[in-house]
Write an enzyme that holds these catalytic residues in place. Structure first.
Site, PDB file in Angstrom:
ATOM      1  N   LYS A  38       2.439  -9.934  -0.163  1.00 29.61           N
ATOM      2  CA  LYS A  38       1.476 -10.061   0.983  1.00 29.61           C
ATOM      3  C   LYS A  38       0.405 -10.680   0.518  1.00 29.61           C
ATOM      4  O   LYS A  38       0.071 -10.663  -0.647  1.00 29.61           O
ATOM      5  CB  LYS A  38       1.417  -8.955   1.605  1.00 29.61           C
ATOM      6  CG  LYS A  38       0.772  -7.520   0.630  1.00 29.61           C
ATOM      7  CD  LYS A  38      -0.921  -7.744   0.657  1.00 29.61           C
ATOM      8  CE  LYS A  38      -1.274  -6.443  -0.266  1.00 29.61           C
ATOM      9  NZ  LYS A  38      -2.702  -6.840  -0.619  1.00 29.61           N
ATOM     10  N   ASP A 169      -0.043   0.606   0.444  1.00 31.65           N
ATOM     11  CA  ASP A 169       0.739  -0.960   0.673  1.00 31.65           C
ATOM     12  C   ASP A 169       2.319  -0.850   1.013  1.00 31.65           C
ATOM     13  O   ASP A 169       2.695  -1.793   0.984  1.00 31.65           O
ATOM     14  CB  ASP A 169       0.294  -1.705  -0.394  1.00 31.65           C
ATOM     15  CG  ASP A 169      -1.095  -2.245  -0.163  1.00 31.65           C
ATOM     16  OD1 ASP A 169      -1.750  -2.291   0.895  1.00 31.65           O
ATOM     17  OD2 ASP A 169      -1.538  -2.919  -1.173  1.00 31.65           O
TER      18      ASP A 169
HETATM   19  O1  C5P Z   1      -2.037   4.061  -2.400  1.00 34.85           O
HETATM   20  P1  C5P Z   1      -2.049   3.346  -3.776  1.00 34.85           P
HETATM   21  O2  C5P Z   1      -1.407   4.014  -4.715  1.00 34.85           O
HETATM   22  O3  C5P Z   1      -1.372   1.858  -3.676  1.00 34.85           O
HETATM   23  O4  C5P Z   1      -3.445   3.039  -4.160  1.00 34.85           O
HETATM   24  C1  C5P Z   1      -3.910   2.843  -5.483  1.00 34.85           C
HETATM   25  C2  C5P Z   1      -5.216   3.158  -5.588  1.00 34.85           C
HETATM   26  O5  C5P Z   1      -6.162   2.124  -4.906  1.00 34.85           O
HETATM   27  C3  C5P Z   1      -5.850   4.564  -4.918  1.00 34.85           C
HETATM   28  O6  C5P Z   1      -5.564   5.488  -5.952  1.00 34.85           O
HETATM   29  C4  C5P Z   1      -7.284   4.350  -4.540  1.00 34.85           C
HETATM   30  O7  C5P Z   1      -8.157   4.458  -5.987  1.00 34.85           O
HETATM   31  C5  C5P Z   1      -7.157   2.761  -4.075  1.00 34.85           C
HETATM   32  N1  C5P Z   1      -7.097   2.787  -2.530  1.00 34.85           N
HETATM   33  C6  C5P Z   1      -8.316   3.250  -2.014  1.00 34.85           C
HETATM   34  N2  C5P Z   1      -8.307   3.005  -0.378  1.00 34.85           N
HETATM   35  C7  C5P Z   1      -7.253   2.482   0.156  1.00 34.85           C
HETATM   36  C8  C5P Z   1      -5.940   1.942  -0.886  1.00 34.85           C
HETATM   37  C9  C5P Z   1      -6.287   2.211  -2.124  1.00 34.85           C
HETATM   38  O8  C5P Z   1      -9.536   3.596  -2.685  1.00 34.85           O
HETATM   39  N3  C5P Z   1      -7.171   2.562   1.306  1.00 34.85           N
END
Ligand code: C5P
Length: 330
Positions: A38, A169
């Site tokens: 994406k 994501d």
């Molecule tokens: O959800 P995911 O593991 O992909 O997110 C990775 C990191 O990105 C999270 O641990 C956080 O530090 C950051 N993040 C965030 N806010 C979001 C998505 C991701 O702070 N909405």
């Protein structure tokens, strides 16, 4: 805790033994699923909550950089494990339980009470740690593939709920096309668009850590963190009209300043793409991939050439968009 075990490196040629299937299992001995990477057309980030996550308003567009996950039924001796094999073994991707595709298989098994395990084969085409949700696409593809292989038949809303537990994501590549993301980016609402858009992606040698980019965003915005913005009407109107020039004017990414602060050389990559005729170039998600929106395939070729000649990038990929979400192809 899942009752399946992750086994770090999969066999090079996993056998397919349908006699080991559990009674509820689907009938195929393997299922192949494709899921897209994406680009964020718009990304507005708010102040982090107590869990450290940032509320987002974003517009995702699925691009034709396609991850492929093949889920294979296991031989009797591997039964009850999750293995992952990379089609190109040099890809810089873990094959143990830290891989999101492995976690996806284990989570689906746990949620549905499946005990038979799976061998996953992964072909990567989305840049690793590039801000294009390649790992999330792998997880989405693994959910759909195992759901079909095991005959668990969870509908999309339930797969999306599992996907959100794997990462913010992960739900989007299940849906694909173009969608607004809210919450952490995991609440996905498809939007109507017309036409096809052409992108050129400039890849960086080294990835950027998403948490590190969010942290720098917090440091740069400090106490004066901006209020979250809604998706601009001009952007949705451009998408409805299929107007790439108007879309270019509306592209916006709150994480861009943080990514450029961590990698100042990305500003030069943006300049090279725009000087070569890109309608607009921006950081993709948390970067470091630069996404250049171009008018047509001819312009894509000129921008690609200029980026390669610049010596500033590790590689260049071209892709059209939008494309559909995770789907079974074989
Ligand atoms: O959800 P995911 O593991 O992909 O997110 C990775 C990191 O990105 C999270 O641990 C956080 O530090 C950051 N993040 C965030 N806010 C979001 C998505 C991701 O702070 N909405």
């Amino acid at each position: 805790m899942s009752h399946l075990r992750a086994v770090p490196s999969g066999p090079t040629n996993p056998s397919c033994d349908s006699s080991s299937a559990s009674p509820r299992s689907g009938s195929a001995s393997s299922v192949r699923v494709e899921a897209p990477g994406k680009v964020n057309l718009f990304l507005s980030v708010g102040a982090p909550g107590p869990d450290g996550y940032h509320p987002l308003t974003t517009v995702f567009q699925a691009v034709r950089l396609i991850e492929t996950v093949t889920a294979r039924r296991q031989s009797a001796q591997d039964h009850g494990t999750v293995t992952l094999t990379l089609e190109e073994p040099d890809a810089d991707v873990p094959t143990d339980a830290s891989n999101l595709a492995v976690q996806a298989a284990m989570l689906l098994a746990e949620a549905t009470g499946v005990g038979e395990g799976v061998d996953l084969l992964l072909r990567k085409r989305v840049p690793v740690a590039g801000g294009m949700a390649g790992g999330s696409a792998d997880a989405a593809a693994a959910l759909v593939a195992c759901n079909a292989l095991w005959g668990t038949g969870l509908p999309l809303p339930e797969l999306s709920a599992l996907a959100a537990r794997l990462g913010a994501d992960v739900p989007f590549p299940l849906t694909g096309a173009t969608a607004v993301g809210s919450g952490r980016g995991d609440l996905v609402t498809p939007i109507m668009t017309r036409g096809s858009y052409h992108w050129v992606f400039a890849l960086a040698e080294d990835g950027l850590s998403t948490p590190a980019v969010f942290r720098r965003f917090d440091e740069l915005t400090g106490a004066g963190q901006p209020a979250m913005r809604d998706v601009p009407e001009a952007l949705t109107a451009a998408l409805r009209a299929g107007d790439a020039r108007a879309l270019a004017d509306s592209l916006d990414n709150d994480l861009q300043a943080a990514a450029l602060d961590l990698r100042p050389e990305l500003a030069e990559v943006i300049a090279v793409a725009e000087d070569a005729g890109a309608l607009r170039a921006i950081v993709s998600g948390s970067g470091p991939t630069i996404a250049a929106l171009v008018e047509d395939p001819g312009s894509a070729q000129r921008v690609s050439r200029a980026l390669k000649a610049s010596g500033l990038v590790a590689g260049v990929l071209r892709a059209d968009a939008p494309v559909s979400g995770a789907r079974v192809v074989g």
